[in-house]
Structures are given as structure tokens and as C-alpha cells.
Scaffold this motif. Sequence first.
Motif, PDB file in Angstrom:
ATOM      1  N   ALA A  39       0.897  -1.677  -0.153  1.00 43.83           N
ATOM      2  CA  ALA A  39      -0.071   0.242  -0.142  1.00 43.83           C
ATOM      3  C   ALA A  39       0.685   1.114  -0.046  1.00 43.83           C
ATOM      4  CB  ALA A  39      -1.038   0.111   0.759  1.00 43.83           C
ATOM      5  N   VAL A  83       2.603   1.222  -3.996  1.00 47.84           N
ATOM      6  CA  VAL A  83       1.258   2.187  -4.577  1.00 47.84           C
ATOM      7  C   VAL A  83       0.609   3.557  -4.208  1.00 47.84           C
ATOM      8  CG1 VAL A  83      -1.316   1.538  -5.304  1.00 47.84           C
ATOM      9  CG2 VAL A  83      -0.062  -0.124  -4.779  1.00 47.84           C
ATOM     10  N   MET A  84       0.290   3.583  -2.765  1.00 51.96           N
ATOM     11  CA  MET A  84      -0.093   5.538  -3.000  1.00 51.96           C
ATOM     12  C   MET A  84       0.738   6.575  -3.240  1.00 51.96           C
ATOM     13  SD  MET A  84      -3.538   4.511  -1.638  1.00 51.96           S
ATOM     14  CE  MET A  84      -4.130   4.032  -0.871  1.00 51.96           C
ATOM     15  N   THR A 133      -3.959  10.257  -1.711  1.00 51.58           N
ATOM     16  CA  THR A 133      -2.816   9.190  -2.247  1.00 51.58           C
ATOM     17  C   THR A 133      -1.622   9.048  -1.560  1.00 51.58           C
ATOM     18  OG1 THR A 133      -1.943  10.121  -4.420  1.00 51.58           O
ATOM     19  CG2 THR A 133      -3.373   7.989  -4.374  1.00 51.58           C
ATOM     20  N   TYR A 182      -0.329   4.868   6.208  1.00 47.15           N
ATOM     21  CA  TYR A 182       0.193   3.609   5.483  1.00 47.15           C
ATOM     22  C   TYR A 182       1.730   3.082   6.130  1.00 47.15           C
ATOM     23  CZ  TYR A 182      -4.182   1.366   4.503  1.00 47.15           C
ATOM     24  OH  TYR A 182      -5.048   0.500   3.723  1.00 47.15           O
ATOM     25  N   THR A 202      -7.252  -2.513   3.613  1.00 43.78           N
ATOM     26  CA  THR A 202      -6.069  -1.889   2.332  1.00 43.78           C
ATOM     27  C   THR A 202      -6.660  -2.445   1.436  1.00 43.78           C
ATOM     28  OG1 THR A 202      -4.732  -2.521   4.533  1.00 43.78           O
ATOM     29  CG2 THR A 202      -3.364  -2.730   2.058  1.00 43.78           C
ATOM     30  N   ASP A 231      -9.227   0.678  -0.178  1.00 48.06           N
ATOM     31  CA  ASP A 231      -8.341   2.160   0.021  1.00 48.06           C
ATOM     32  C   ASP A 231      -7.645   2.341  -1.307  1.00 48.06           C
ATOM     33  OD1 ASP A 231      -8.913   3.206   2.104  1.00 48.06           O
ATOM     34  OD2 ASP A 231      -7.489   2.672   4.057  1.00 48.06           O
ATOM     35  N   ILE A 232      -6.746   0.639  -2.028  1.00 48.63           N
ATOM     36  CA  ILE A 232      -6.133   0.963  -2.803  1.00 48.63           C
ATOM     37  C   ILE A 232      -6.953   1.325  -4.170  1.00 48.63           C
ATOM     38  CG2 ILE A 232      -4.993  -0.221  -4.456  1.00 48.63           C
ATOM     39  CD1 ILE A 232      -3.473  -1.503  -2.507  1.00 48.63           C
ATOM     40  N   ALA A 240      -6.065   5.026  -4.798  1.00 46.54           N
ATOM     41  CA  ALA A 240      -5.319   5.171  -6.124  1.00 46.54           C
ATOM     42  C   ALA A 240      -6.347   4.840  -7.742  1.00 46.54           C
ATOM     43  CB  ALA A 240      -3.957   4.027  -6.497  1.00 46.54           C
TER      44      ALA A 240
END
Lengths: 264, 264
Positions: free
Chosen positions: A19, A22-23, A52, A59, A221, A224-225, A229
Motif C-alpha cells: 500500500a 502504491v499510494m 494518495t 500507511y 487495505t 483503500d487502494i 489509487a
Amino acid sequence: MDAITVGQFELVYNAFSFAIAVMGAATIFFFLGRSQVAAPYKTAITVTGLVTLIAAYHYVRIFSSWEASYTVLAGQVTATGVKFNDAYRYVDWLLTVPLLLIELILVMRLPQAETVAKGTKLGLLAVLMVVLGYPGEISGLSGTRWLWWSLAMIPFLLIVFDLFVGLKKSIASQPQSVRGLVSAARWLTVVSWCFYPVVFVFPMIGFTGSAATTAVQIGYTVADIVAKAVFGVLVYMIAVRKSGADVDTAVLAPGRKLAADAHA
Amino acid sequence: MDAITVGQFELVYNAFSFAIAVMGAATIFFFLGRSQVAAPYKTAITVTGLVTLIAAYHYVRIFSSWEASYTVLAGQVTATGVKFNDAYRYVDWLLTVPLLLIELILVMRLPQAETVAKGTKLGLLAVLMVVLGYPGEISGLSGTRWLWWSLAMIPFLLIVFDLFVGLKKSIASQPQSVRGLVSAARWLTVVSWCFYPVVFVFPMIGFTGSAATTAVQIGYTVADIVAKAVFGVLVYMIAVRKSGADVDTAVLAPGRKLAADAHA
């Protein structure tokens, strides 16, 4: 917290690290991509990147808190006694959920009065939703969890209904080239948002102990992604295509368009 | 993990530090160089920089995990009992392999529908390949490793075949000035990608214990540097040359080109 297996600990640990990556990457993508959209969409992309970025920050905190809660040595995992801080998620949502709604409203480019009214209404409902969810999240009692879950579901349903119906109406006013994307953003919002109340319910429907902890952490998680994102990439693609469409419209009716841009 | 020599420990340690330096420097190079390519190639270069940025992040984590796994004191290396986290590589690939394919597709500048279709298809195959490889990687049993290796090879071969054949066809549609570079990118992709299944097989063909660990870590690190940083430089050179070629075409037929750019 009760006994967690090494496999469960590592799964959550790697999901948190994923995460962060990614963020963080999504934030850089939006901030660099901001130069590729027309002026009226730059704020939408700035806000998309902020969502993000705030998530990446939280995160990092969540990852450190998870690491501090357990020691893994020679294939054995032991709780250190340091409490894993669940509150980071709620602090994150308090900021990112209103911003998420605002990025979607901004990229739709509705008339100014409607943008302000819708942003204020949905933003406040989002704050109310997060605040009502928290007392349930930190409770170990099923009854208390259900009570606050039900209360949080009221603003949740109002927001989802507004977006689902409201966005459907405004699709007709969008350029042809983005209608498919706006429709995808509408569905992605509804589907990804529905993850949250479902994940919240895991400990009340049979998941117990470390299985509940693992399922809740992985569930939030993933949600959220997708909601931040993946949704942000859709918003970015809408902004890029609308920038192109606006250039075409400007060529056809430059006076009207420039006046509109000046007020955006 | 079994007894590793000081020499093996240091070789891997220095290779990880080298990878951090390469990936970090490559990221800055791509992000700064982004301003030197024409608008339609900026997203390709953004994605190229994200791939090396995500890799840099994971090599920092991999380096720390390696450092935490052993203590070297007075010429003696001792395992600390903290497990070296192999999963970081797979978490990295889950993100970077689809992005690598997307950067190559974006720099080719195919028609929009083809870009979306090819990006989605190859991206999903890449995720499938990484997910199928992981259960084998964490297994100590040769049979299990071969099973998952074989399954992961199916999407692997589909991607490599698509790129090798697909890119060959599209080379003809590229400007004369970049055909040699696109051909080099095509070969570099195939050769660097073939490193991964070969490195995976090391522990199954005679490398054992710490020799296997060392060979696998060095092998994956070299493959990552070639497939991400070196490949990225090729993508950047293609973008720079095509930017020049596009400007030339625009001078010859400005109306057509401006309209095309507005939609890019």
C-alpha cells in the motif's frame, strides 16, 4: 490481541508495504500528470494526489505500528504488548473521504454554485460517517459495533445514493468521449465504498481473534487502494480526455469557452 | 537459512546497495528528462520513472531486511533469526511488471483503443504470472517449485510472445529514426525477462543452501536493473527521438498533428 500466525503477520505486513508503494507511486503520477490536463482540471488532479499522499503517510504509520506490535524471531511471532493503532485509518478517512468526493465533483466541472453546494453537503456527510464509525471499530462488543455501524450507514447511504443517482443525471452533460469513464467511476465508487461496511462487519459474523484482525486489515487495505489509487487514475483519465474535448470546443466557440475557463 | 560465508553476505549486501543507487538515479533521470519529450510521450516517461522509484523503495526494504537477518562481527557471520523477507520482490513485481509493459505500449503510441486493450491484457497476464510464481518461490520443495514455475510460465510465454511478435509488426509504423531502438527494446525485453525463470530454477538444479540464496539474490538484482533501469533508458531514447520526429511531421502537416496531440 490473541495469537497470530507468522503467515498472517507477514501477509498483513507485506500488504501494508504494498500500500505504501502504491499510494506513493500514485501520488507522484498525479502530481507529474497535473501538467498534462487543462487549467480547469488542475485542482481536481491536485486533490487526487493529496488523497494518495495522505494515505501513503498513514500507511507508513500503520506499517510501523504493525511492526512494533509483534516480534518475529526464529519462525515464532510474539505480541510485544505495544498496541496496534487502529485510529490511523479513521484519521486518514476523516481527511481523504471528503477530498475523494471533492475530486470527483471537481472533475465533473458542474456549475460553480452546484460544485460548492454538493462539495459541502457530501464532505460533511463523509465526516459524519467516519466519526460515527469509529466508536464501533474500537469496540470488542458485537452490539456496540452494530449500533455505530447502523448510525454510520445513514450518511454512507445518503452519499452513495447521491453519487449513484446524481452522477447518472450529469453523465448526459459530459462530453461523449468521457461518458464511459464517468460511468466506470460511478460504479467503482459504489463498489469500492461497499467494501468498508462489509469489512467492518467481519468480526461480528464469525471471524474471531487473529483471523478477524487479518481479514479486517487486508480488507481495508484493498478497499483503500481501489477507492483512492485506482479511482484516482479514472479521475485523471477523465480530466485528460475532457482537456482534449475542451480544446476542440474552444476551437469551435472560443469566446464562450474562455469565459467559462476564467471562472473555473 | 543455513551457514552463509562472509564473502557471500557482503556480495549480496553490496549488490542491494548498488541497486538502490541505480534505481534512485534512474528515477531522477526520468523525472527530469520528462520535460524534454513531447506531450504525447510524457506519460510513458512518468511511468518509466515510477517503475524505478517503486524498485528503489523495495531495494531499500530488501537491503534492510538482509541487514537484519545477519550479524557480521570480527569476520564471522551469524544468522540473527530474523527472516529475510523474499516477498518484497513479488510485491514489487506485482506493481512494476504491469507498469513496465504499459510504458512500452505508451511509447509506441498506438491508437487509443489498441493502447487500452493491449495494456489491460498484458497487465493482467503480468499480475497472474507474478501471483503464480510466489507459492513456488517460498517453497523449499523442488516438486512444488517446478509446479508453480510451470504455471507462471504460461502467462510469461504469452506476454513475451505478444511483445516479440506484436512489436515486430508495429516497428514498420514507427518513424525511421527509432526503428533500431524499438528493435533493441524488443530484444532487451525478451532477454532480460528470460533471466527471471532461469534464476528461479537455480535452487532446483544443484545450487543448495547459501550458494542458492546468493545466486538467486544476485540474479534477480541484475535482472531487475536491466529490465527496469536499462530498459527505461531505451524507452526514454525512443521518446526523445519520436518527439523530434513528431515535430518534423507537425511542420509538414500542422493541423493534423495538433488535433492528434489534443487527444493524446
